[in-house]
Design a protein around this motif. Structure first.
Motif, short mmCIF file in Angstrom:
data_model
loop_
_atom_site.label_atom_id
_atom_site.label_comp_id
_atom_site.label_asym_id
_atom_site.label_seq_id
_atom_site.Cartn_x
_atom_site.Cartn_y
_atom_site.Cartn_z
N ASN A 1 1.21 -1.70 0.09
CA ASN A 1 -0.44 -0.05 -0.35
C ASN A 1 0.64 0.88 -0.24
O ASN A 1 1.98 1.38 1.03
CB ASN A 1 -0.96 0.57 1.26
CG ASN A 1 -2.12 -1.12 1.28
OD1 ASN A 1 -1.37 -2.04 1.64
ND2 ASN A 1 -3.06 -0.70 1.12
N SER A 2 0.12 1.86 -0.96
CA SER A 2 1.32 3.32 -1.15
C SER A 2 0.78 4.20 0.54
O SER A 2 0.35 4.35 1.37
CB SER A 2 0.67 4.51 -1.58
OG SER A 2 -0.84 4.91 -1.40
N ARG B 1 -2.08 5.89 5.12
CA ARG B 1 -2.38 7.00 6.11
C ARG B 1 -3.86 6.53 5.93
O ARG B 1 -5.14 6.46 7.26
CB ARG B 1 -2.38 8.04 5.16
CG ARG B 1 -0.96 8.99 6.15
CD ARG B 1 -1.15 10.59 5.43
NE ARG B 1 -0.66 10.53 4.36
CZ ARG B 1 0.18 10.23 3.77
NH1 ARG B 1 1.56 9.67 3.94
NH2 ARG B 1 0.51 10.39 2.32
N GLN B 2 -5.26 6.43 5.27
CA GLN B 2 -5.70 6.20 4.72
C GLN B 2 -6.56 4.95 6.35
O GLN B 2 -7.29 5.01 6.34
CB GLN B 2 -6.91 6.32 3.56
CG GLN B 2 -6.30 7.51 3.36
CD GLN B 2 -7.55 7.45 0.91
OE1 GLN B 2 -7.61 6.98 0.90
NE2 GLN B 2 -6.71 8.88 0.92
N ASN C 1 -0.86 9.64 10.89
CA ASN C 1 -0.04 9.59 12.22
C ASN C 1 1.25 7.84 11.35
O ASN C 1 2.54 7.90 12.01
CB ASN C 1 0.74 9.18 13.17
CG ASN C 1 -0.76 8.06 14.62
OD1 ASN C 1 -0.93 7.29 13.25
ND2 ASN C 1 -0.32 7.18 14.85
N ARG C 2 0.37 7.81 10.15
CA ARG C 2 1.12 6.69 9.74
C ARG C 2 1.25 7.38 8.49
O ARG C 2 0.88 7.12 7.45
CB ARG C 2 0.22 5.16 9.71
CG ARG C 2 0.13 4.72 11.50
CD ARG C 2 0.87 3.84 12.10
NE ARG C 2 1.30 2.72 11.94
CZ ARG C 2 0.14 1.19 12.14
NH1 ARG C 2 -0.52 1.89 12.61
NH2 ARG C 2 1.00 0.48 11.50
N GLU D 1 -4.07 2.26 -5.09
CA GLU D 1 -5.83 2.50 -4.92
C GLU D 1 -6.06 2.22 -4.01
O GLU D 1 -5.45 1.64 -2.68
CB GLU D 1 -6.63 1.16 -5.96
CG GLU D 1 -6.52 1.80 -7.54
CD GLU D 1 -4.79 1.23 -7.68
OE1 GLU D 1 -3.99 1.35 -8.92
OE2 GLU D 1 -4.16 0.60 -7.25
N PRO D 2 -7.42 2.63 -3.04
CA PRO D 2 -7.62 1.92 -1.51
C PRO D 2 -8.37 0.87 -1.68
O PRO D 2 -7.96 0.40 -0.64
CB PRO D 2 -9.36 2.47 -1.71
CG PRO D 2 -8.75 3.66 -2.95
CD PRO D 2 -8.62 3.44 -4.32
N THR D 3 -7.80 -0.64 -2.39
CA THR D 3 -8.01 -1.75 -2.35
C THR D 3 -6.54 -2.66 -3.26
O THR D 3 -6.58 -1.49 -4.31
CB THR D 3 -8.83 -2.35 -2.38
OG1 THR D 3 -9.75 -2.93 -4.03
CG2 THR D 3 -9.97 -1.99 -1.66
#
Length: 182
Positions: free
Chosen positions: A63-64, A69-70, A75-76, A102-104
């Motif tokens: 994951n990017s 973060r999302q 804080n990550r 992408e989110p997934t």
């Protein structure tokens, strides 16, 4: 010193698709595992080793930073995506690494169509969100790794609790010594 060129390549999507095509022509079974891999721990190692055991070529989607973060909070991540990718790429059983924004992981799955989509033991084959997409093209979902006894979030919580206890202990020490802040 270890040569960085002995690491698995970290590839953008189009290059990865080309490499997967070459591997498939050789008859390789393709496995995809994915995750944030922010604070790397033994559970990650066991998950990726279990994924590699399913096939010939292990691709790890990371994951990017934006997506971490999302998923995990502002804080990550603690480590930037390039460093997380490099750590995963250094594992001898990882063949390719890619970062997805992408989110997934759905679009990455559609792009490379792995024979196996490996998920950790915090899932069951019935709860893997991408299971229908994998089934559509004839792939399989597999659950691998050890029981979910390791968690970066739990590790962070333990550190926070320890820090709070240190502060409380320090405050108690100051009170016993009679020190006062003015």
């Amino acid at each position: 010193m270890i040569e960085q060129n002995s690491f698995a390549p970290v590839l953008e999507r189009n290059r990865l698709i080309a490499r997967v095509s070459i591997e498939r022509r050789k008859g390789a079974r393709i496995v995809l595992a994915n995750g944030c891999f922010d604070l790397f721990h033994v559970g990650h190692i066991r998950y990726l080793a279990g994924a590699k055991a399913l096939g010939d070529v292990l691709i790890v989607g990371i994951n990017s930073d934006k997506q971490v973060r999302q998923l995990k909070g502002e804080n990550r991540p603690f480590m930037p995506e390039g460093e997380r990718a490099e750590i995963v790429a250094a594992l001898k059983f990882v063949d390719y690494v890619t970062i997805f924004d992408e989110p997934t992981v759905t679009e990455l799955i559609r792009a490379i169509r792995p024979d196996f989509h490996a998920k950790g033991t915090d899932y069951t084959t019935a709860t893997v969100p991408e299971r229908e997409i994998v089934k559509e093209y004839g792939g399989q979902v597999a659950i691998v790794g050890d029981p979910k006894d390791h968690s970066s979030s739990e590790f962070l919580e333990a550190i926070r609790r320890g820090e709070e206890e240190k502060r409380r202990g320090g405050e108690e020490e100051i009170g016993r010594r009679g020190d006062f802040a003015s």
